[in-house]
Design a protein around this motif. Structure first.
Motif, PDB file in Angstrom:
ATOM      1  N   ALA A 113      93.824  15.091 -71.921  1.00  0.00           N
ATOM      2  CA  ALA A 113      92.836  14.363 -71.116  1.00  0.00           C
ATOM      3  C   ALA A 113      93.148  12.879 -71.084  1.00  0.00           C
ATOM      4  O   ALA A 113      93.081  12.231 -70.028  1.00  0.00           O
ATOM      5  CB  ALA A 113      91.432  14.599 -71.679  1.00  0.00           C
ATOM      6  N   LEU A 114      93.511  12.321 -72.226  1.00  0.00           N
ATOM      7  CA  LEU A 114      93.837  10.897 -72.285  1.00  0.00           C
ATOM      8  C   LEU A 114      95.017  10.566 -71.370  1.00  0.00           C
ATOM      9  O   LEU A 114      94.995   9.584 -70.617  1.00  0.00           O
ATOM     10  CB  LEU A 114      94.182  10.495 -73.716  1.00  0.00           C
ATOM     11  N   LEU A 115      96.056  11.396 -71.419  1.00  0.00           N
ATOM     12  CA  LEU A 115      97.276  11.104 -70.657  1.00  0.00           C
ATOM     13  C   LEU A 115      97.033  11.224 -69.151  1.00  0.00           C
ATOM     14  O   LEU A 115      97.491  10.379 -68.380  1.00  0.00           O
ATOM     15  CB  LEU A 115      98.400  12.034 -71.109  1.00  0.00           C
ATOM     16  N   VAL A 116      96.343  12.256 -68.726  1.00  0.00           N
ATOM     17  CA  VAL A 116      96.052  12.396 -67.300  1.00  0.00           C
ATOM     18  C   VAL A 116      95.200  11.230 -66.820  1.00  0.00           C
ATOM     19  O   VAL A 116      95.456  10.632 -65.763  1.00  0.00           O
ATOM     20  CB  VAL A 116      95.336  13.737 -67.013  1.00  0.00           C
ATOM     21  N   HIS A 117      94.193  10.863 -67.610  1.00  0.00           N
ATOM     22  CA  HIS A 117      93.264   9.799 -67.212  1.00  0.00           C
ATOM     23  C   HIS A 117      93.964   8.443 -67.120  1.00  0.00           C
ATOM     24  O   HIS A 117      93.750   7.689 -66.167  1.00  0.00           O
ATOM     25  CB  HIS A 117      92.116   9.729 -68.219  1.00  0.00           C
ATOM     26  N   SER A 118      94.816   8.123 -68.089  1.00  0.00           N
ATOM     27  CA  SER A 118      95.434   6.791 -68.125  1.00  0.00           C
ATOM     28  C   SER A 118      96.666   6.698 -67.236  1.00  0.00           C
ATOM     29  O   SER A 118      96.837   5.710 -66.501  1.00  0.00           O
ATOM     30  CB  SER A 118      95.795   6.413 -69.562  1.00  0.00           C
ATOM     31  N   ALA A 166      88.841  11.888 -72.805  1.00  0.00           N
ATOM     32  CA  ALA A 166      90.016  11.098 -73.158  1.00  0.00           C
ATOM     33  C   ALA A 166      89.876  10.301 -74.459  1.00  0.00           C
ATOM     34  O   ALA A 166      90.799  10.300 -75.281  1.00  0.00           O
ATOM     35  CB  ALA A 166      90.373  10.161 -71.998  1.00  0.00           C
ATOM     36  N   PRO A 167      88.757   9.610 -74.709  1.00  0.00           N
ATOM     37  CA  PRO A 167      88.683   8.788 -75.922  1.00  0.00           C
ATOM     38  C   PRO A 167      88.610   9.582 -77.221  1.00  0.00           C
ATOM     39  O   PRO A 167      88.732   9.007 -78.305  1.00  0.00           O
ATOM     40  CB  PRO A 167      87.386   7.983 -75.720  1.00  0.00           C
ATOM     41  N   SER A 168      88.390  10.888 -77.145  1.00  0.00           N
ATOM     42  CA  SER A 168      88.171  11.680 -78.357  1.00  0.00           C
ATOM     43  C   SER A 168      89.466  12.071 -79.060  1.00  0.00           C
ATOM     44  O   SER A 168      89.451  12.417 -80.251  1.00  0.00           O
ATOM     45  CB  SER A 168      87.390  12.955 -78.013  1.00  0.00           C
ATOM     46  N   GLY A 169      90.600  12.035 -78.353  1.00  0.00           N
ATOM     47  CA  GLY A 169      91.836  12.557 -78.918  1.00  0.00           C
ATOM     48  C   GLY A 169      92.260  11.882 -80.203  1.00  0.00           C
ATOM     49  O   GLY A 169      92.515  12.536 -81.227  1.00  0.00           O
ATOM     50  N   SER A 170      92.343  10.560 -80.183  1.00  0.00           N
ATOM     51  CA  SER A 170      92.849   9.829 -81.352  1.00  0.00           C
ATOM     52  C   SER A 170      91.934   9.960 -82.570  1.00  0.00           C
ATOM     53  O   SER A 170      92.415  10.251 -83.668  1.00  0.00           O
ATOM     54  CB  SER A 170      93.068   8.362 -80.996  1.00  0.00           C
ATOM     55  N   PRO A 171      90.609   9.744 -82.451  1.00  0.00           N
ATOM     56  CA  PRO A 171      89.763   9.872 -83.645  1.00  0.00           C
ATOM     57  C   PRO A 171      89.817  11.263 -84.273  1.00  0.00           C
ATOM     58  O   PRO A 171      89.899  11.393 -85.497  1.00  0.00           O
ATOM     59  CB  PRO A 171      88.354   9.566 -83.120  1.00  0.00           C
ATOM     60  N   VAL A 172      89.792  12.301 -83.442  1.00  0.00           N
ATOM     61  CA  VAL A 172      89.844  13.663 -83.977  1.00  0.00           C
ATOM     62  C   VAL A 172      91.186  13.914 -84.653  1.00  0.00           C
ATOM     63  O   VAL A 172      91.265  14.536 -85.723  1.00  0.00           O
ATOM     64  CB  VAL A 172      89.586  14.694 -82.862  1.00  0.00           C
ATOM     65  N   ALA A 173      92.281  13.427 -84.046  1.00  0.00           N
ATOM     66  CA  ALA A 173      93.605  13.606 -84.637  1.00  0.00           C
ATOM     67  C   ALA A 173      93.698  12.903 -85.987  1.00  0.00           C
ATOM     68  O   ALA A 173      94.307  13.421 -86.935  1.00  0.00           O
ATOM     69  CB  ALA A 173      94.676  13.073 -83.688  1.00  0.00           C
ATOM     70  N   LEU A 174      93.110  11.725 -86.105  1.00  0.00           N
ATOM     71  CA  LEU A 174      93.156  10.991 -87.364  1.00  0.00           C
ATOM     72  C   LEU A 174      92.363  11.708 -88.455  1.00  0.00           C
ATOM     73  O   LEU A 174      92.771  11.710 -89.626  1.00  0.00           O
ATOM     74  CB  LEU A 174      92.627   9.572 -87.157  1.00  0.00           C
ATOM     75  N   VAL A 175      91.246  12.318 -88.084  1.00  0.00           N
ATOM     76  CA  VAL A 175      90.492  13.112 -89.063  1.00  0.00           C
ATOM     77  C   VAL A 175      91.337  14.284 -89.544  1.00  0.00           C
ATOM     78  O   VAL A 175      91.427  14.552 -90.753  1.00  0.00           O
ATOM     79  CB  VAL A 175      89.164  13.606 -88.454  1.00  0.00           C
ATOM     80  N   ALA A 176      91.974  14.994 -88.612  1.00  0.00           N
ATOM     81  CA  ALA A 176      92.830  16.123 -88.988  1.00  0.00           C
ATOM     82  C   ALA A 176      93.981  15.660 -89.878  1.00  0.00           C
ATOM     83  O   ALA A 176      94.345  16.331 -90.847  1.00  0.00           O
ATOM     84  CB  ALA A 176      93.371  16.809 -87.741  1.00  0.00           C
TER      85      ALA A 176
END
Length: 283
Positions: free
Chosen positions: A22-27, A170-180
């Protein structure tokens, strides 16, 4: 422990299939078409990423790393945190106009470098080179980057409702990845595979934070690309290894803990080195 390995797997799957795409398509759909000089600069930047990944394969052969270590270290050295960290820092240092030229580099990171890395991970996992390469372009993150880039080059936009939905995710990708990532780093070794050797992690970190920025500075400087692009390219090359590398290595089951450690190590070191590079380039 609040989160375990199964929860980390679910978070990684969300980022892999929804968050990062989502982030990549949006940006990327908003980056516009590059002109001739900018295209040459982008080509030089892409060549540097491919070169550093090839160098890591050669170093791995010399140091007798296994296939997984060579593939994972190559991807970790070539794919930087350009989207979440590089572009915001570059915009703060060089001004908001850098966002347009920087988006092209994000596209290269997530199309060329990620596709090469995914192909290497597939090869390390026992697939043929041809099958691994073809599978790389079916990877949801690579496919999303290709789709977003195609929209930009064709001057198209997603329909309003779909664009808003993608923009919300789109904004959710990085925070969720960092938690994982944090969960995986905290797992006992037996819960998520054997602990990796430090040699591939350390060499990948040096290649990413030192060798690649120097290479980009000299090679991109040989092109007629705008000065702003030259500065931004060097800064983005100096970013730490992307969290996407951890997501991909975990999804393919190759160098997963090594990928996590490389992301964590380069991110910690980049708190100092990226600031130093930014100050040097701004001077």
């Amino acid at each position: 422990m609040l989160l375990d390995g199964r929860m980390a797997q679910g978070l990684s799957a969300y980022v892999y299939w929804i968050g990062f795409p989502a982030l990549l398509v949006h940006s990327l759909s908003r980056m516009g078409r590059p002109d001739h000089d900018l295209t040459l600069g982008l080509a030089a930047y892409a060549a540097c990423l491919a070169a550093i990944m090839a160098l890591m394969i050669g170093v791995g052969l010399a140091l007798r790393w296994n296939r997984g270590e060579r593939a994972g270290a190559a991807m970790a050295a070539g794919v930087g945190n350009s989207a979440f960290l590089g572009l915001p820092v570059a915009a703060a240092v060089f001004g908001p106009e850098v966002a347009r030229v920087g988006a092209g580099m994000v596209a290269i990171d997530f199309v060329l470098a990620t596709a090469l890395g995914v192909a290497l991970l597939g090869w390390a996992g026992g697939r043929s080179v041809w099958r691994s390469t073809m599978q790389a372009f079916r990877n949801p993150i690579v496919a999303a980057a290709l789709f977003g880039t195609a929209l930009a080059l064709l001057g198209l936009q997603l329909p309003g409702v779909l664009d808003r939905a993608v923009g919300a995710a789109a904004p959710s990708g990085s925070p969720v990845a960092l938690v994982a990532l944090g969960v995986v780093l905290g797992l006992p070794a037996e819960a998520d595979g054997a602990p990796p050797r430090w040699s591939p992690v350390a060499v990948a970190a040096i290649a990413k934070l030192l060798v690649l920025p120097v290479l980009v500075w000299f090679v991109v400087g040989l092109t007629p690309a705008p000065a702003t692009f030259h500065l931004a390219a060097t800064l983005l090359a100096a970013t730490p290894t992307a969290v996407n590398v951890f997501i991909q290595t975990r999804a393919y089951g190759v160098f997963a803990r090594g990928g996590a450690r490389t992301v964590a190590l380069t991110t910690a070191i980049a708190c100092v080195t990226l600031s130093a590079v930014a100050v040097w380039l701004k001077a």
